[in-house]
Scaffold this active site. Structure first.
Site, short mmCIF file in Angstrom:
data_model
loop_
_atom_site.label_atom_id
_atom_site.label_comp_id
_atom_site.label_asym_id
_atom_site.label_seq_id
_atom_site.Cartn_x
_atom_site.Cartn_y
_atom_site.Cartn_z
N ASP A 52 0.94 -0.99 -0.09
CA ASP A 52 0.14 0.14 -0.43
C ASP A 52 0.96 1.24 -0.24
OD1 ASP A 52 1.06 -0.11 2.85
OD2 ASP A 52 -1.05 -0.52 3.27
N SER A 53 1.97 0.97 -0.24
CA SER A 53 3.17 2.62 -0.51
C SER A 53 3.08 2.82 -1.36
CB SER A 53 4.33 1.62 0.36
OG SER A 53 4.57 0.80 -0.34
N ASP A 91 -0.87 -6.05 -0.09
CA ASP A 91 -1.65 -5.68 1.16
C ASP A 91 -3.28 -4.97 0.87
OD1 ASP A 91 0.54 -4.97 3.32
OD2 ASP A 91 1.76 -3.33 2.64
N LYS A 121 -1.50 -9.24 2.86
CA LYS A 121 -0.89 -8.76 4.11
C LYS A 121 -1.38 -8.46 4.75
CE LYS A 121 2.78 -5.88 4.28
NZ LYS A 121 2.62 -5.19 4.95
N GLU A 123 -2.29 -5.63 8.87
CA GLU A 123 -0.97 -5.02 10.07
C GLU A 123 -1.46 -4.82 11.13
OE1 GLU A 123 0.78 -1.47 7.28
OE2 GLU A 123 -0.54 -0.92 9.19
N GLU A 190 8.31 -3.98 11.60
CA GLU A 190 9.43 -2.35 10.42
C GLU A 190 9.72 -1.74 11.66
OE1 GLU A 190 7.67 0.74 7.93
OE2 GLU A 190 6.74 -0.76 7.78
#
Length: 272
Positions: A52-53, A91, A121, A123, A190
């Site tokens: 999602d970056s 993501d 993925k 978070e 991270e």
């Protein structure tokens, strides 16, 4: 522990667990489009993350929060078309899985069906437990993400190192073991202290992928634009730039402009 390297024609979630068991470090990079993904895959990167970056490096947003599920699927489709070897992980974007396990499953299914990716993925730890369980129960591989979780940036208020204090470190260790117990095949750690990364990596059987987590992770991930030096204002300690494409591309484009203006391009050999 063996360090013998096994050749993988196609990397799977099982491959990553084997790599950890055999002591082979795992390479992971982001990609968001066909052309870049083709280059990354040909270089034998083990895992390609459609992160999602993309919200930052492709769309210019300040955070990862604005990118939508439809946009993530579009980027994932482009990457999957290019890949022959790497495991493609996507993501699930902010707001598509956190509060409602049923919505989480719907989001994961859309990504898998519409993009052809191999895994998703998410978070977080215990707070997204039910969403992770629901996705895994559908047979969709899940990678976790602990430590600095960019989708929660407004909760943290800063991109500083996480889990330096004992209470947060203990929670992270508990979350890592929970994600393993639930059935996740790996997790990103991270921007946490290197020794905590070592402790977590040694305590679980699934691979850890570090970004700003130090050398003790089972693998490493970077954003491809950062690695190649296409970005130039982002300079965290953990980033190693392998090229300076920002300057090289600027020089090349500037030369093109000059050649057009001076009528040097195209020359006689470059026309029909």
């Amino acid at each position: 522990m063996s360090t013998a390297k096994k050749e993988y024609k196609r990397v799977t979630v099982k491959s990553l667990v084997e790599m950890k068991k055999n002591g082979e470090k795992i390479s992971m990079l982001t990609a968001y489009d066909y052309s870049m993904a083709k280059i990354v895959d040909a270089a034998n990167v083990d895992v390609i993350l459609v992160g999602d970056s993309a919200s930052n490096v492709m769309a210019g947003h300040e955070t990862t929060l604005p990118i939508t599920l439809d946009q993530m699927i579009y980027h994932a489709q482009s990457v999957v078309r290019a890949v022959n070897r790497a495991l493609v992980v996507v993501d699930i974007p902010f707001g598509s899985y956190q509060s409602d396990p049923k919505e989480a499953l719907r989001s994961a299914i859309r990504i898998m069906k519409e993009s052809g990716a191999h895994a998703i993925k998410v978070e977080g730890g215990v707070e997204i437990k039910e969403s992770v369980k629901r996705i895994l129960a559908a047979g969709i591989p899940v990678m976790g993400h602990l430590g600095l979780t960019p989708q929660s940036i407004y909760k943290f208020g800063t991109y500083t190192v996480r889990a330096k204090e004992e209470e947060e470190a203990e929670q992270l260790k508990e979350d890592a073991k929970l994600l393993e117990k639930l059935g996740c095949f790996g997790m990103v750690l991270e921007k946490i202290p290197a020794e905590l990364t070592k402790e977590v990596s040694d305590s679980i059987s699934i691979p850890t992928i570090g970004i700003g987590g130090g050398k003790h992770a089972d693998g490493q991930v970077l954003v491809i634009h950062d690695l190649l030096g296409m970005t130039h204002e982002f300079n965290p300690r953990f980033l190693r730039r392998y090229m300076n494409l920002y300057e090289e591309m600027g020089t090349a484009i500037g030369q093109y402009v000059a050649d057009v203006k001076s009528r040097d391009f195209p020359n006689d050999d470059e026309q029909y």
